[in-house]
Design a protein around this motif. Structure first.
Motif, mmCIF file in Angstrom:
data_model
loop_
_atom_site.group_PDB
_atom_site.id
_atom_site.type_symbol
_atom_site.label_atom_id
_atom_site.label_comp_id
_atom_site.label_asym_id
_atom_site.label_seq_id
_atom_site.Cartn_x
_atom_site.Cartn_y
_atom_site.Cartn_z
ATOM 1 N N HIS A 136 43.019 27.922 47.556
ATOM 2 C CA HIS A 136 43.891 27.367 48.586
ATOM 3 C C HIS A 136 44.129 28.320 49.755
ATOM 4 O O HIS A 136 44.491 27.875 50.843
ATOM 5 N N TRP A 137 43.952 29.622 49.533
ATOM 6 C CA TRP A 137 44.222 30.609 50.579
ATOM 7 C C TRP A 137 42.995 31.482 50.793
ATOM 8 O O TRP A 137 42.279 31.816 49.853
ATOM 9 N N ASN A 138 42.778 31.865 52.036
ATOM 10 C CA ASN A 138 41.850 32.937 52.391
ATOM 11 C C ASN A 138 42.681 33.987 53.121
ATOM 12 O O ASN A 138 43.094 33.781 54.259
ATOM 13 N N ILE A 139 42.977 35.087 52.440
ATOM 14 C CA ILE A 139 43.915 36.082 52.959
ATOM 15 C C ILE A 139 43.140 37.252 53.566
ATOM 16 O O ILE A 139 42.206 37.776 52.953
ATOM 17 N N HIS A 140 43.536 37.637 54.782
ATOM 18 C CA HIS A 140 42.857 38.696 55.518
ATOM 19 C C HIS A 140 43.812 39.862 55.757
ATOM 20 O O HIS A 140 45.026 39.678 55.923
ATOM 21 N N LEU A 141 43.249 41.057 55.803
ATOM 22 C CA LEU A 141 43.983 42.256 56.210
ATOM 23 C C LEU A 141 43.539 42.604 57.627
ATOM 24 O O LEU A 141 42.339 42.728 57.903
ATOM 25 N N LYS A 142 44.519 42.742 58.531
ATOM 26 C CA LYS A 142 44.207 43.060 59.920
ATOM 27 C C LYS A 142 44.892 44.362 60.320
ATOM 28 O O LYS A 142 45.943 44.726 59.788
ATOM 29 N N LYS A 143 44.258 45.047 61.291
ATOM 30 C CA LYS A 143 44.755 46.324 61.779
ATOM 31 C C LYS A 143 44.836 46.291 63.298
ATOM 32 O O LYS A 143 43.945 45.756 63.963
ATOM 33 N N VAL A 178 40.123 43.772 59.106
ATOM 34 C CA VAL A 178 39.598 44.853 58.280
ATOM 35 C C VAL A 178 38.736 44.282 57.161
ATOM 36 O O VAL A 178 37.609 44.713 56.938
ATOM 37 N N MET A 179 39.273 43.280 56.476
ATOM 38 C CA MET A 179 38.532 42.669 55.376
ATOM 39 C C MET A 179 39.255 41.420 54.915
ATOM 40 O O MET A 179 40.429 41.204 55.235
ATOM 41 N N SER A 180 38.532 40.590 54.191
ATOM 42 C CA SER A 180 39.135 39.496 53.455
ATOM 43 C C SER A 180 39.419 39.992 52.040
ATOM 44 O O SER A 180 38.659 40.802 51.487
ATOM 45 N N VAL A 181 40.535 39.539 51.461
ATOM 46 C CA VAL A 181 40.934 40.031 50.147
ATOM 47 C C VAL A 181 39.847 39.768 49.111
ATOM 48 O O VAL A 181 39.623 40.575 48.197
ATOM 49 N N GLU A 182 39.131 38.669 49.232
ATOM 50 C CA GLU A 182 38.088 38.321 48.268
ATOM 51 C C GLU A 182 36.748 38.943 48.622
ATOM 52 O O GLU A 182 35.767 38.746 47.911
#
Length: 924
Positions: free
Chosen positions: A601-608, A618-622
């Motif tokens: 249900h989610w596509n979680i991203h880390l941003k800088k 930066v990356m996708s959690v998966e």
């Protein structure tokens, strides 16, 4: 007869005559090799025909005739004499013999022609030693690999025979062509199968005893293999640049029995471009056609400027147009066309004229009646509200009775009816933040006044938390009235020209959410109190004899990161620094989030945020990457990084089932009018820092938490949020009309960034004697989750039961340096790393440590580290900073079989109690 003595080795001829002249003795039975078992003597026998005498010679010496036992018989067929002789050989005789060869015996038979000698029979003492010369060793082999188990049995006479057991059952190599046990006592399995895993034992046995070797455990493991890539997903952007992804799983085959996990990426992404839809547009009209016999000409146009493409809309309107081309001079039925049309026009004009006059008269009459009724209702009638506790769907219904003053049907006949209501407002009024509560009224509000008289005249004020029927005088305080806000929330009509609105939800001044400390080579931990944000600096990340001042802060102003579309900012914007420093060992940054974790249900991203102020992913959690690592817990994300900076988590909902977790809290306080009581309902992200912001505001406003906050699962399915007040005691309290239920559009809840959603309700008690309030607050998403908060409180501060804002306060320990910051003592940590970083037969023991600590993806990141085990333990420290669950870690190590000492048994002198606690349930 032959004379035998111990010292005479000569052979003399017998004195008697042979029974059958001309025949040499023939041995019918010769002595066999024999073994003496323990102290039991053995019997050697010899049988010959024809034979006058038979004697034994042992080790070259004749055996005394007294030690012989002789039997004589006649062969019925030939009539020849048959002689059989027996002797005993004892253990002592064999042990006393010391010669170059084994103890041996031979029998000699005589006839008249000469002698015959039998074969030599050796006599040995049988034994079997206890210890194997080589025990089989356990092995871990890949499937289809060769297994060779060596076994050298104990020394023995006679030589021991070897038999193999698997799980205490004999192995028959004749029944399994894949197994060979013939080669020098070794067990060879040509191609290992999963069924070949087990405990193997070498069994040695001879006539004396049996011996068992040590058991060897054979593990046949399966290294993981990637499945085929899935098809590329559809481009996530409906228009313009986006991305596609495909995935594969480590299930072909899946790792088994400690086999290695697949190396490489499980998810691949590529950029894509979707063609944007183009709506069609009309071209210019064509020239008018030639006038037709029907006195009309035509013109046409086509939808080709441009034509619709990629699913765009077709042009709206007509593609053909016609009109009269003779200006009414065309003749039809022998009459000019303009005459026919003029008659029709006159008739139609008369009808339209009379219809218009009639409609105008009716409209004026209705208007007059309406104005009259409206004025009478405002000047002479009150409104009696009957509360209904039988509510469904979160809405509250009202029955209105218009009554004259003094009517006995009023709920409280002693109270005068409310004559100040000039306008009712039935729409929802919800504020997202105290900063948004400023209202634009008349120009006199823009300057503070020394003497203010406020008279609230509309139920619109009730939803803002302002009392109704409240008249009071007071001095204006600095910051009481809004300035410079051009957003009008509604039009307010009042009898008095100078009607002022007091915003009772004042803006709070919060302390800066920032902490810093100086760290050295031993590392430590930074915590922003009551926010769930922390930073773990591992031991050795900072060079020796160096000290760095490291800071950790949360952005309190509106984030510069603006999510696109339905994307959601899932947690606070966190800055750690200074940004120009980099560490040799990854540090762990913990950021809380409000998403219900589900990769479907989610596509979680880390941003800088870059130095130019832009945000980059930066990356996708998966995603599988070696640059950083993200471990997603139900309430927080633990990130391993090598560089400082400003980071944030963005959630991209993949389906309508994506859930954003909201915390629902209710605060209450008395208003300036002692008969009114304000309820303020907040719906905020389920993160500790969001709850802390609300609590800080309410503390400044004198608000009191009335019920323990509850969790609401808000789905991304476009359905709105409803907040209702239910079950108000009808003869003690009342709520203003049209304010018992407020509805908030989906977009304001879903895309509200980090600002808490705020809805206010104002309740009025009939008499000051009422000091208890009992009601329910219903917060629900249409066609979704619902939460009921039961309010049972005293409105008097000295009688009210206090509900703690925070279960634990860690503000006294924002920084911890050195060993006290870590749950695992450094000496134990070094032993664990030395054990698991050292390669074994498979070479990847740290992978087993990762699996037992629930780290089962992106293992390639740890493979690039100088000490994978140390980084895994750092991640464990970040994940368990509040519970310090050393028992679970000890159990994981024991399951691997690498240690048998329980870490939690370390004395209290080695492990100090943590200096601060944490309660997720209460929001911090």
């Amino acid at each position: 007869f032959l004379s035998l003595s111990g010292n005479d080795n000569s052979e003399a001829l017998p004195e008697s005559i042979p029974s059958a002249p001309g025949t040499l003795p023939h041995f019918m039975e010769e002595p066999d090799d024999a073994y003496i078992i323990k102290s039991n003597p053995i019997v050697l026998r010899c049988k010959a025909m024809p034979a006058m005498q038979i004697f034994f010679k042992c080790n070259g010496e004749w055996v005394h005739q007294n030690e012989h036992v002789s039997e004589e018989s006649m062969d019925e067929t030939t009539g020849l004499k048959v002689r059989e002789v027996f002797i005993n050989v004892t253990r002592q005789q064999v042990e006393d013999f010391h010669g170059p060869e084994d103890y041996w015996c031979q029998c000699v038979a005589w006839s008249h022609l000469g002698t015959s000698k039998s074969r030599k029979a050796s006599v040995r003492i049988a034994y079997l030693r206890k210890n194997f010369e080589q025990d089989p060793q356990g092995k871990e082999v890949p499937i289809e690999g060769m297994i060779v188990l060596h076994c050298r049995p104990p020394e023995g006479v006679p030589a021991a025979e070897v038999e193999w057991l698997k799980n205490e059952e004999p192995i028959d190599s004749n029944l399994d062509e894949n197994i060979d046990t013939r080669a020098d006592h070794n067990l060879i399995i040509r191609q290992a199968r999963l069924s070949d895993s087990g405990n193997y034992t070498c069994m040695a046995a001879n006539i004396v005893a049996k011996r068992r070797s040590m058991s060897a455990t054979v593990v046949v493991y399966v290294n993981g293999g990637w499945s085929s890539w899935t098809e590329w997903s559809n481009c996530n952007a409906r228009c313009g640049r986006g991305w596609q992804k495909r995935s594969r799983t480590c299930t072909n085959p899946a790792p088994l029995n400690g086999g290695a996990f697949c190396e490489g990426m499980s998810v691949q992404k590529i950029t894509c471009t979707s063609l944007c839809p183009v709506d069609g547009s009309w071209e210019v009209w064509s020239e008018w056609s030639v006038c037709s016999p029907e006195c009309e000409h035509l013109r046409v146009r086509e939808c080709i400027a441009p034509p619709p493409r990629n699913g765009g809309k077709y042009c709206e309107g007509l593609s053909q147009e016609s009109e009269n081309c003779t200006e009414g001079l065309c003749i039809q039925d022998k009459k000019p066309l303009h005459e026919i049309k003029s008659q029709n026009i006159e008739t139609a004009s008369d009808i339209a004229l009379y219809s218009g006059l009639g409609a105008a008269v009716i409209a004026v009459a209705v208007l007059v009646v309406g104005v009259t009724l409206y004025r009478r209702s405002q000047s002479e009638y009150g409104v009696d509200v009957i509360d209904s506790s039988a509510l469904t769907g979160g809405f509250q219904t009202f029955n209105f009775k218009t009554v004259r003053q003094g009517n006995s049907l009023l709920l409280n006949s002693s109270m005068q009816p409310d004559l100040t209501v000039s306008r009712t407002y039935s729409g929802p009024i919800c504020l997202q933040d105290p900063m948004d509560k400023e209202l634009m009224t008349e120009s006199s509000l823009f300057n503070p006044l020394s003497d203010i008289k406020v008279k609230v005249q509309s139920s619109f004020m009730v939803s803002l938390g302002v009392t109704e029927r409240a008249e009071y005088h007071g001095k204006a305080h600095s910051g009481t009235f809004p300035h410079g806000n051009s957003r009008a929330f509604g039009t307010i009509q009042a009898r008095n020209k100078a009607t002022y609105i007091q915003n009772l939800s004042s803006i709070s001044t919060r302390s800066e959410l920032k902490t810093s400390a100086i760290f050295g080579h031993l590392g430590g931990r930074l915590v922003v109190p009551n926010t769930g944000v922390s930073l773990l600096i591992p031991h050795g990340a900072i060079p020796e004899e160096s000290s760095w001042e490291i800071s950790l802060s949360i952005t309190q102003k509106e984030s510069s990161l603006q999510p696109e579309g339905t994307d959601v900012l899932l947690g606070p914007e966190v800055t750690c620094g200074p940004s120009d420093l980099s560490v040799s060992t990854p540090f762990a940054l913990t950021i809380p989030h409000c998403a219900e974790v589900n990769s479907e249900h989610w596509n979680i991203h880390l941003k800088k945020r870059t130095q130019q102020g832009k945000w980059e992913e930066v990356m996708s959690v998966e995603e599988e990457t070696t640059s950083c690592y993200c471990l997603l817990d139900p309430y927080a994300c633990h990130i391993l990084l090598n560089s400082f900076g400003t980071y944030a988590l963005i959630g991209e909902p993949i389906s309508d089932c994506a859930v954003r977790q909201l915390k629902v809290a209710v605060f209450g306080c008395l208003s300036c009018n002692s008969l009114d009581y304000n309820l303020r309902v907040y719906c905020m992200d389920n993160t500790p820092c969001a709850f802390q912001d609300v609590v800080s505001d309410e503390r400044l406003q004198g608000g009191q938490l009335l019920e323990e906050p509850k969790l609401l699962h808000f789905k991304g399915n476009t359905f709105s949020l409803q907040i209702s007040v239910l079950d108000i005691p009808p003869f003690l309290w009342r709520i203003k009309p049209f304010t018992a239920c407020q509805e908030v559009p989906f977009s304001r809840v879903w895309c509200s960034s980090q600002k808490p959603l705020h809805c206010a309700f104002s309740l009025e008690r009939y008499t000051p004697a009422t000091t208890q309030l009992s009601c329910k607050i219903c917060v629900r998403q249409v066609k979704g989750h619902e939460q009921i908060l039961q309010i049972q409180t005293s409105i008097l501060e000295n009688e009210r039961e206090t509900i703690a804002f925070f279960a634990h306060d860690d503000s006294n320990f924002p920084a911890q340096m050195g060993p006290k910051a870590f749950k695992i003592p450094y000496s134990i940590r070094q032993r664990i790393c030395a054990t698991f970083d050292t390669p074994n037969a498979k070479g990847k023991d740290w992978q087993m440590l990762a699996q037992k600590t629930c780290i089962n993806r992106n293992l390639s990141y740890f493979a690039t580290q100088s000490s994978p085990s140390a980084v895994i333990l750092d991640l464990w420290e970040a994940q368990h900073q509040h519970d310090g669950d050393l028992d679970s870690l000890a159990c994981a190590l024991e399951e691997i079989g690498r240690t048998h000492s329980k870490i939690s048994d370390i004395t209290e002198t080695e492990i100090e109690e943590p200096d601060f606690n944490y309660s997720r349930q209460n929001g911090l």
